[in-house]
Scaffold this motif. Structure first.
Motif, PDB file in Angstrom:
ATOM      1  N   ASP A 142      36.200  -9.640  89.262  1.00  0.00           N
ATOM      2  CA  ASP A 142      37.225 -10.209  90.140  1.00  0.00           C
ATOM      3  C   ASP A 142      37.604 -11.544  89.500  1.00  0.00           C
ATOM      4  O   ASP A 142      36.853 -12.517  89.584  1.00  0.00           O
ATOM      5  CB  ASP A 142      36.667 -10.406  91.545  1.00  0.00           C
ATOM      6  N   LYS A 160      31.563  -4.025  92.616  1.00  0.00           N
ATOM      7  CA  LYS A 160      31.595  -2.599  92.307  1.00  0.00           C
ATOM      8  C   LYS A 160      32.991  -2.211  91.835  1.00  0.00           C
ATOM      9  O   LYS A 160      33.991  -2.716  92.340  1.00  0.00           O
ATOM     10  CB  LYS A 160      31.220  -1.776  93.540  1.00  0.00           C
ATOM     11  N   ALA A 209      36.355  -0.501  91.519  1.00  0.00           N
ATOM     12  CA  ALA A 209      37.271   0.189  92.426  1.00  0.00           C
ATOM     13  C   ALA A 209      37.791   1.443  91.732  1.00  0.00           C
ATOM     14  O   ALA A 209      37.770   1.543  90.498  1.00  0.00           O
ATOM     15  CB  ALA A 209      38.428  -0.731  92.795  1.00  0.00           C
ATOM     16  N   GLY A 234      40.129   0.382  89.265  1.00  0.00           N
ATOM     17  CA  GLY A 234      39.712  -0.834  88.574  1.00  0.00           C
ATOM     18  C   GLY A 234      39.512  -0.663  87.081  1.00  0.00           C
ATOM     19  O   GLY A 234      39.600   0.432  86.534  1.00  0.00           O
ATOM     20  N   PRO A 273      32.778   4.853  91.166  1.00  0.00           N
ATOM     21  CA  PRO A 273      33.345   4.804  92.520  1.00  0.00           C
ATOM     22  C   PRO A 273      33.341   6.205  93.136  1.00  0.00           C
ATOM     23  O   PRO A 273      33.449   7.210  92.423  1.00  0.00           O
ATOM     24  CB  PRO A 273      34.778   4.315  92.298  1.00  0.00           C
TER      25      PRO A 273
END
Length: 108
Positions: free
Chosen positions: A40, A48, A50, A53, A88
């Motif tokens: 992030d 975790k 996404a 992501g 995910p």
């Protein structure tokens, strides 16, 4: 093929490629060893991955940090056993294989 057992899981496979580890801040939550993480960039913390992501690293061990962010050791490179990598929900290696390779993270 040599398999190294870590924390009850067969996470690392084939030691011919270097496993580079580093510590990063990990957002609050419960994390399982082998979880694929993303960065992030606004908070400069790992979380975790996404479903849409970009993979950053692989978590080296289980972490539970519900009270505060903590530093976690992650693998930035290496070769890992697909059966113990946590993607995910609803996603598999096929969805992230090329993005992981770009990071020198190989999953077999």
């Amino acid at each position: 093929m040599k398999v190294e057992k870590i924390g009850g899981r067969n996470l690392k496979v084939d030691n011919s490629f270097p496993f580079i580890k580093e510590s990063y801040l990990l957002k609050q939550g419960i994390y399982e060893q082998g979880t694929v993480l993303q960065l992030d960039t606004t908070a400069n913390k790992l979380e975790k991955l996404a479903a849409d992501g970009v993979p950053h690293s692989i978590l080296s061990q289980d972490y539970s940090n519900e009270a505060a962010d903590i530093k976690a050791v992650v693998y930035l490179t290496g070769c890992f056993y697909v059966g113990d990598i946590v993607f995910p929900e609803g996603k598999t290696l096929v969805d992230f294989k090329e993005k992981l390779r770009e990071k020198s993270i190989f999953v077999r």
